[in-house]
Motif scaffolding. Structure first.
Motif, PDB file in Angstrom:
ATOM      1  N   LEU A 242     -44.316 -44.152 -13.682  1.00  0.00           N
ATOM      2  CA  LEU A 242     -43.817 -45.147 -12.722  1.00  0.00           C
ATOM      3  C   LEU A 242     -43.669 -44.492 -11.367  1.00  0.00           C
ATOM      4  O   LEU A 242     -43.001 -43.466 -11.215  1.00  0.00           O
ATOM      5  N   HIS A 243     -44.320 -45.072 -10.382  1.00  0.00           N
ATOM      6  CA  HIS A 243     -44.169 -44.646  -8.989  1.00  0.00           C
ATOM      7  C   HIS A 243     -43.116 -45.566  -8.370  1.00  0.00           C
ATOM      8  O   HIS A 243     -43.386 -46.739  -8.088  1.00  0.00           O
ATOM      9  N   PHE A 244     -41.912 -45.048  -8.155  1.00  0.00           N
ATOM     10  CA  PHE A 244     -40.777 -45.882  -7.726  1.00  0.00           C
ATOM     11  C   PHE A 244     -40.355 -45.518  -6.305  1.00  0.00           C
ATOM     12  O   PHE A 244     -40.141 -44.345  -5.984  1.00  0.00           O
ATOM     13  N   GLU A 245     -40.264 -46.547  -5.451  1.00  0.00           N
ATOM     14  CA  GLU A 245     -39.837 -46.363  -4.058  1.00  0.00           C
ATOM     15  C   GLU A 245     -38.620 -47.230  -3.774  1.00  0.00           C
ATOM     16  O   GLU A 245     -38.444 -48.303  -4.366  1.00  0.00           O
TER      17      GLU A 245
ATOM     18  N   GLU B 189     -42.308 -35.156   4.099  1.00  0.00           N
ATOM     19  CA  GLU B 189     -43.293 -34.376   4.861  1.00  0.00           C
ATOM     20  C   GLU B 189     -44.704 -34.598   4.329  1.00  0.00           C
ATOM     21  O   GLU B 189     -45.671 -34.612   5.087  1.00  0.00           O
ATOM     22  N   LYS B 190     -44.827 -34.774   3.028  1.00  0.00           N
ATOM     23  CA  LYS B 190     -46.136 -35.031   2.422  1.00  0.00           C
ATOM     24  C   LYS B 190     -46.426 -36.524   2.290  1.00  0.00           C
ATOM     25  O   LYS B 190     -47.399 -36.917   1.647  1.00  0.00           O
ATOM     26  N   LYS B 191     -45.558 -37.350   2.882  1.00  0.00           N
ATOM     27  CA  LYS B 191     -45.694 -38.813   2.845  1.00  0.00           C
ATOM     28  C   LYS B 191     -45.672 -39.352   1.415  1.00  0.00           C
ATOM     29  O   LYS B 191     -46.347 -40.326   1.096  1.00  0.00           O
ATOM     30  N   HIS B 192     -44.905 -38.690   0.578  1.00  0.00           N
ATOM     31  CA  HIS B 192     -44.693 -39.194  -0.773  1.00  0.00           C
ATOM     32  C   HIS B 192     -43.278 -39.776  -0.806  1.00  0.00           C
ATOM     33  O   HIS B 192     -42.310 -39.102  -1.126  1.00  0.00           O
ATOM     34  N   PHE B 193     -43.185 -41.059  -0.459  1.00  0.00           N
ATOM     35  CA  PHE B 193     -41.890 -41.710  -0.300  1.00  0.00           C
ATOM     36  C   PHE B 193     -41.424 -42.318  -1.617  1.00  0.00           C
ATOM     37  O   PHE B 193     -41.020 -43.484  -1.664  1.00  0.00           O
ATOM     38  N   ALA B 194     -41.511 -41.558  -2.700  1.00  0.00           N
ATOM     39  CA  ALA B 194     -41.176 -42.106  -4.010  1.00  0.00           C
ATOM     40  C   ALA B 194     -40.864 -40.976  -4.965  1.00  0.00           C
ATOM     41  O   ALA B 194     -40.994 -39.781  -4.636  1.00  0.00           O
ATOM     42  N   VAL B 195     -40.444 -41.366  -6.152  1.00  0.00           N
ATOM     43  CA  VAL B 195     -40.338 -40.428  -7.280  1.00  0.00           C
ATOM     44  C   VAL B 195     -41.265 -40.944  -8.373  1.00  0.00           C
ATOM     45  O   VAL B 195     -41.327 -42.145  -8.637  1.00  0.00           O
ATOM     46  N   ASP B 196     -42.000 -40.018  -8.993  1.00  0.00           N
ATOM     47  CA  ASP B 196     -42.879 -40.365 -10.105  1.00  0.00           C
ATOM     48  C   ASP B 196     -42.175 -39.996 -11.407  1.00  0.00           C
ATOM     49  O   ASP B 196     -41.836 -38.821 -11.643  1.00  0.00           O
ATOM     50  N   VAL B 197     -41.941 -41.003 -12.242  1.00  0.00           N
ATOM     51  CA  VAL B 197     -41.229 -40.807 -13.512  1.00  0.00           C
ATOM     52  C   VAL B 197     -42.230 -40.968 -14.654  1.00  0.00           C
ATOM     53  O   VAL B 197     -42.822 -42.042 -14.816  1.00  0.00           O
ATOM     54  N   VAL B 198     -42.408 -39.901 -15.433  1.00  0.00           N
ATOM     55  CA  VAL B 198     -43.357 -39.922 -16.553  1.00  0.00           C
ATOM     56  C   VAL B 198     -42.666 -40.526 -17.769  1.00  0.00           C
ATOM     57  O   VAL B 198     -41.524 -40.182 -18.104  1.00  0.00           O
TER      58      VAL B 198
ATOM     59  N   HIS C  57     -48.277 -48.714 -10.185  1.00  0.00           N
ATOM     60  CA  HIS C  57     -49.067 -48.189 -11.310  1.00  0.00           C
ATOM     61  C   HIS C  57     -48.610 -48.770 -12.647  1.00  0.00           C
ATOM     62  O   HIS C  57     -48.740 -48.109 -13.693  1.00  0.00           O
ATOM     63  N   ASN C  58     -48.095 -49.992 -12.648  1.00  0.00           N
ATOM     64  CA  ASN C  58     -47.637 -50.607 -13.889  1.00  0.00           C
ATOM     65  C   ASN C  58     -48.824 -51.011 -14.764  1.00  0.00           C
ATOM     66  O   ASN C  58     -49.913 -51.350 -14.272  1.00  0.00           O
TER      67      ASN C  58
END
Length: 289
Positions: free
Chosen positions: A269-272, A185-194, A236-237
């Motif tokens: 890491l922004h992973f899709e 819904e927020k167009k965040h088609f990924a998971v952000d892993v710190v 974001h590597n």
């Protein structure tokens, strides 16, 4: 009436009147060749010669390579080349269309724009949905015989072949804390892993690197194409260890955690994960703990 008869006789007399064609030696006036001619046989002979020349010319043009020297006619070689070029052009158009669709999918992966996608999976499933009650599942006589034959063969088969698994197993690219989850819904088609900076990032499955470049928004980006139309995207590597066209194996290090690009607030890491041009939730397939 008599005038007409006399006129016809006069024409006939002129046509049949005999003439003599003599070829002489200019020095001695010796007669070499002589021909008896009339207007009629000269006309007939000339007509036949003209018809013969026209027929011979037509045959030469139609059945010999001489026609290639006449403007408007093309050679067999040129026709074959034109046909081959037509086939090649058609093939190139198909390849170009496929490449354009492929690049459009890659563009959607990079930008996260799926609003223009014309594929509606729900409508496709509805279109090809079958009603079980409308299908006749009664086995035929041939089907029953085939089943009995296969069962008999399997009964005495000492070795069973294990069917290869079609389920794709994904390797975790990184272990860490998920700071932002998948949210369509927020167009965040990924998971952000710190994770700490310079932590190795690994590929989730075997595949081929199709994109490994710098972008202003997401920094160092690497995209890997896997089988069955699946793409894995790493953004974001801090640095990239692979280049476009490289083959990678599951669990192989391809990059390191960084904080590159404008759309980032810290090392992560922004992973899709994309399946045939549509984003899917990576946590449904991968355990990031």
């Amino acid at each position: 009436m008599a005038k007409k008869v006399r006129k016809r006789r006069e024409i006939k007399r002129k046509l049949l009147h005999k003439y003599r064609l003599v070829i002489l030696n200019e020095s001695t006036f010796e007669e070499k060749i002589s021909f008896k001619l009339s207007r009629l046989n000269v006309f007939v002979t000339g007509t036949l010669c003209i018809i013969g020349l026209i027929g011979l010319t037509t045959l030469l043009i139609a059945f010999t390579p001489l026609r290639e020297y006449i403007p408007g006619y093309s050679s067999t070689k040129l026709k074959m080349q034109a046909t081959n070029l037509t086939y090649k052009t058609d093939s190139l158009v198909r390849v170009l269309n496929n490449s354009n669709r492929y690049l459009e999918n890659v563009r959607m992966v990079l930008t996260g724009d799926i609003e223009n996608s014309e594929v509606n999976r729900d409508s496709l499933f509805e279109k090809f949905k079958l009603d079980p009650s409308s299908i006749d599942l009664t086995p035929s006589r041939e089907d029953s015989m085939l089943r009995a034959e296969v069962a008999l063969e399997d009964k005495y088969n000492l070795f069973e072949r294990a069917a290869p698994s079609k389920t794709m197993i994904f390797f975790p690219p990184l272990s860490g804390t998920i700071s932002q989850r998948y949210d369509a819904e927020k167009k965040h088609f990924a998971v952000d892993v710190v994770a700490p900076r310079e932590t190795p990032i690994k590929t989730v499955a075997d595949g081929t690197v199709i994109f490994a470049e710098w972008t202003a928004d997401t920094g160092h980006v690497i995209i890997i194409e896997h089988r069955d139309g699946i793409l894995s995207v790493y953004k974001h590597n801090g640095s990239l260890n692979k280049s476009q066209g490289d083959r990678v194996n599951s669990g192989e290090v391809i990059a390191s955690v960084g904080n590159t690009g404008e759309f980032t607030t810290g090392p992560h890491l922004h992973f899709e994960l994309w399946n045939n041009g549509a984003p899917v939730n990576p946590t449904d397939y991968i355990d990031f703990r």
